[in-house]
Design a protein around this motif. Structure first.
Motif, PDB file in Angstrom:
ATOM      1  N   MET A   1     -71.185  28.897 -34.062  1.00 29.19           N
ATOM      2  CA  MET A   1     -72.420  29.205 -34.753  1.00 29.19           C
ATOM      3  C   MET A   1     -73.618  29.131 -33.809  1.00 29.19           C
ATOM      4  SD  MET A   1     -73.467  29.986 -37.723  1.00 29.19           S
ATOM      5  CE  MET A   1     -74.861  29.960 -38.759  1.00 29.19           C
TER       6      MET A   1
ATOM      7  N   LYS B   1     -73.590  29.720 -30.593  1.00 27.40           N
ATOM      8  CA  LYS B   1     -73.575  30.873 -29.687  1.00 27.40           C
ATOM      9  C   LYS B   1     -74.149  32.111 -30.377  1.00 27.40           C
ATOM     10  CE  LYS B   1     -69.693  29.473 -26.836  1.00 27.40           C
ATOM     11  NZ  LYS B   1     -68.374  29.850 -26.319  1.00 27.40           N
ATOM     12  N   LEU B   2     -73.858  32.268 -31.649  1.00 24.81           N
ATOM     13  CA  LEU B   2     -74.364  33.411 -32.404  1.00 24.81           C
ATOM     14  C   LEU B   2     -75.887  33.359 -32.510  1.00 24.81           C
ATOM     15  CD1 LEU B   2     -73.747  35.925 -34.089  1.00 24.81           C
ATOM     16  CD2 LEU B   2     -73.545  34.443 -36.077  1.00 24.81           C
TER      17      LEU B   2
ATOM     18  N   VAL C   1     -78.535  36.101 -30.929  1.00 27.23           N
ATOM     19  CA  VAL C   1     -79.528  36.764 -31.777  1.00 27.23           C
ATOM     20  C   VAL C   1     -80.931  36.511 -31.243  1.00 27.23           C
ATOM     21  CG1 VAL C   1     -80.557  36.756 -34.089  1.00 27.23           C
ATOM     22  CG2 VAL C   1     -78.077  36.785 -33.835  1.00 27.23           C
TER      23      VAL C   1
END
Length: 70
Positions: free
Chosen positions: A1, A3-4, A8
């Motif tokens: 999570m 890394k996401l 973004v």
């Protein structure tokens, strides 16, 4: 999570920087305040006026030459 969220945020930062660079670079490059497309359109209009006046002058010259022969 994590890394996401990092990906973004990185994409948002890069796209924000690109947006700023593209929009503010064009305003710095125009010295007179007119944009490049506006100057180009003005140049085209001027050329069209010159072409039209040249064509009218040639038509008048031809008309006067044809009138002199009669």
């Amino acid at each position: 999570m994590g890394k996401l969220i990092t990906v973004v945020l990185a994409i948002a930062a890069i796209s924000g920087a690109a947006y700023y660079a593209l929009n503010h670079a064009s305003s710095r490059s125009s010295d007179s305040g007119a944009s490049a497309p506006k100057r180009q359109l003005d140049n085209v209009r001027g050329a069209a006026d010159r072409i039209e006046s040249d064509a009218e002058q040639r038509a008048r010259d031809l008309e006067s030459k044809m009138g002199d022969g009669q």
